[in-house]
Design an enzyme around this catalytic site. Structure first.
Site, PDB file in Angstrom:
ATOM      1  N   PRO A 108       0.811  -1.209   0.000  1.00 43.42           N
ATOM      2  CA  PRO A 108       0.000   0.000   0.000  1.00 43.42           C
ATOM      3  C   PRO A 108       0.849   1.265   0.000  1.00 43.42           C
ATOM      4  CG  PRO A 108      -0.270  -1.207   2.058  1.00 43.42           C
ATOM      5  CD  PRO A 108       0.681  -1.994   1.203  1.00 43.42           C
ATOM      6  N   ASP A 109       0.294   2.329  -0.536  1.00 38.34           N
ATOM      7  CA  ASP A 109       1.006   3.591  -0.501  1.00 38.34           C
ATOM      8  C   ASP A 109       0.786   4.257   0.862  1.00 38.34           C
ATOM      9  OD1 ASP A 109      -1.523   4.745  -0.551  1.00 38.34           O
ATOM     10  OD2 ASP A 109      -1.497   5.019  -2.725  1.00 38.34           O
ATOM     11  N   PHE A 110       1.068   5.548   0.930  1.00 38.38           N
ATOM     12  CA  PHE A 110       0.984   6.202   2.232  1.00 38.38           C
ATOM     13  C   PHE A 110      -0.334   6.897   2.503  1.00 38.38           C
ATOM     14  CE2 PHE A 110       5.411   5.408   2.098  1.00 38.38           C
ATOM     15  CZ  PHE A 110       5.846   5.409   3.412  1.00 38.38           C
ATOM     16  N   ARG A 111      -0.905   7.554   1.523  1.00 39.36           N
ATOM     17  CA  ARG A 111      -1.992   8.470   1.833  1.00 39.36           C
ATOM     18  C   ARG A 111      -3.358   8.099   1.286  1.00 39.36           C
ATOM     19  NH1 ARG A 111      -0.208  12.903   4.237  1.00 39.36           N
ATOM     20  NH2 ARG A 111       2.028  13.297   4.206  1.00 39.36           N
ATOM     21  N   ASN A 182      10.956   4.923  -3.326  1.00 40.96           N
ATOM     22  CA  ASN A 182      10.569   3.724  -2.587  1.00 40.96           C
ATOM     23  C   ASN A 182      11.745   3.112  -1.840  1.00 40.96           C
ATOM     24  OD1 ASN A 182       8.034   4.080  -3.676  1.00 40.96           O
ATOM     25  ND2 ASN A 182       8.428   2.723  -5.401  1.00 40.96           N
ATOM     26  N   ASP A 184      11.423  -0.181  -0.778  1.00 41.78           N
ATOM     27  CA  ASP A 184      11.082  -1.606  -0.759  1.00 41.78           C
ATOM     28  C   ASP A 184      12.127  -2.493  -1.431  1.00 41.78           C
ATOM     29  OD1 ASP A 184      10.595  -1.150  -3.516  1.00 41.78           O
ATOM     30  OD2 ASP A 184       8.480  -0.767  -3.121  1.00 41.78           O
ATOM     31  N   HIS A 201      15.425   7.953  -1.054  1.00 43.95           N
ATOM     32  CA  HIS A 201      15.007   7.958   0.345  1.00 43.95           C
ATOM     33  C   HIS A 201      15.582   6.780   1.109  1.00 43.95           C
ATOM     34  CE1 HIS A 201      11.513  10.559  -1.253  1.00 43.95           C
ATOM     35  NE2 HIS A 201      12.522  11.292  -0.860  1.00 43.95           N
TER      36      HIS A 201
END
Length: 409
Positions: A108-111, A182, A184, A201
């Site tokens: 899932p993404d963040f927002r 990302n 991941d 990041h």
């Protein structure tokens, strides 16, 4: 290595200040050292090719700035850019990727309301969602992040078609660099070489003390976190964390390759991102004004919200994976993509078999682990805005180049 002996590195951190202006357009607006060169580029073969194509429905946009007009106007953009690639006009492609790239892998993404990471943090008892990635909050109480990190650690998700499309750009000799928000690790897992990848990041691949930046064995940090223990720095006794960039930290030194890559790019592909986290969001404005920019996303974001679009801008809105599949088909890459995915998954299968998921990881995967998990902290006008499917939630951690550089010392 003595830090004072290193060449100065620009410090870039995340701020809530407004987004940076577009340097490429600024160069066009006045006489300046690049004025003559800019006019020459406008008359280039690339610009001529673009002028003969469907320019993302600019007439429609001028007459009706509605959301539906913007979306329908994008339909010719994919074919136009595919034609440029097939003509050999695009040989230095830069890709900007966000959390939407990994949602097809079950992350899932963040927002996204209801399903995004930030909507499901109540159990961590934090004052506000972004606190879980705030370096000052972490310094005071690392446990919420470590609890979440057990679900974020790579290993339980596989690259999807979008990751392999980026890899195919490399295989075709077209990829200059991919800049991902990302954390991941799926870009590496699909086989994109390190020298073609900028994890803006950070990632879980390395770890260090959050205070003195002394390097710490990444596997030891992982084992401690997975066993609900806090890894401690052997030098200063402060808390160790994975090298994921938090709000309040500097971006990795490798991020600054953008000063070379974006001016050199002849095609910029932006996918699965909300373009809300600075300074990452402003990278898209640093290519030359005649360079095609293609947005593949669920919604129009950043400079693509303007009406009309810049003449070399194209966008294709909707489900990201479906859009990328159509793009590959237009390029004639279907067979190559199938072969690449088949061969890569076969190579990585033994790793999956030898590394079964833990109970915690399995349950997290079924719920949907936090997306490509981005961690980048500085919002242009707000926090990261993501949407599941194809819009990222801009990896949320802040710049960490100084932390990264100290680690390498």
């Amino acid at each position: 290595m003595n830090r004072s002996s290193q060449p100065p590195v620009p410090r870039v951190t995340r701020s809530a200040a407004g987004r940076l202006t577009e340097p490429a357009e600024r160069l066009d607006s006045g006489p300046g050292p690049y004025g003559k060169q800019r006019r020459k580029q406008t008359d280039s073969a690339l610009a001529q090719d673009l002028s003969q194509m469907s320019m993302s429905g600019q007439d429609t946009l001028n007459n009706s700035p509605s959301a539906s007009a913007v979306k329908s106007s994008s339909r010719g953009g994919l074919a136009s850019v595919a034609r440029l690639v097939k003509l050999g006009r695009c040989k230095n492609v830069v890709v900007v990727a966000g959390a939407g790239v990994s949602t097809a892998s079950g992350i899932p993404d963040f927002r996204t309301p209801g399903t995004g990471l930030y909507a499901n943090l109540e159990k961590y008892n934090i004052p506000y969602p972004e606190a879980i990635f705030n370096i000052d909050y972490f310094s005071n109480d690392p446990q919420p992040f470590f609890s979440l990190a057990k679900a974020l650690y790579p290993g339980s998700h596989r690259p999807n078609y979008i990751h392999y499309f980026i890899r195919m750009l490399h295989n075709k000799g077209l990829l200059l660099r991919v800049y991902t928000q990302n954390i991941d690790g799926l870009e590496k897992l699909c086989g994109i070489p390190d020298d073609k990848l900028v994890e803006a990041h950070g990632s879980f691949a390395t770890a260090a003390c959050h205070l003195c930046y002394t390097a710490y064995p990444a596997e030891d940090a992982k084992q401690a976190i997975m066993n609900d223990k806090v890894p401690i720095c052997t030098f200063c006794a402060a808390t160790v964390k994975p090298d994921v960039v938090f709000f309040g930290e500097d971006l990795p030194q490798k991020y600054f390759l953008n000063t070379q890559d974006f001016p050199k790019a002849d095609l910029l592909i932006i996918m699965g991102t909300s373009l809300q986290i600075e300074p990452f969001a402003s990278l898209v404005n640093t290519v030359r004004s005649t360079v095609p920019r293609l947005l593949l996303n669920r919604n129009a974001v950043g400079p693509f919200e303007k009406v009309p679009l810049r003449r070399a801008d194209h966008m294709e809105l909707g489900d990201l994976e479906e859009t990328v599949r159509r793009f590959a088909e237009m390029l004639g890459w279907n067979d190559d993509m199938e072969e690449l995915m088949r061969s890569q998954e076969t190579l990585s299968l033994p790793t999956l078999i030898s590394s079964p998921l833990s109970v915690d990881q399995t349950s997290c995967q079924s719920k949907g682990a936090p997306a490509g998990t981005e961690t980048s902290r500085s919002r242009a006008g707000g926090q990261r805005g993501a949407s599941s499917g194809s819009e990222e939630t801009d990896s949320e951690t802040d710049s960490k180049s100084s932390a990264s550089s100290s680690q390498s010392t």
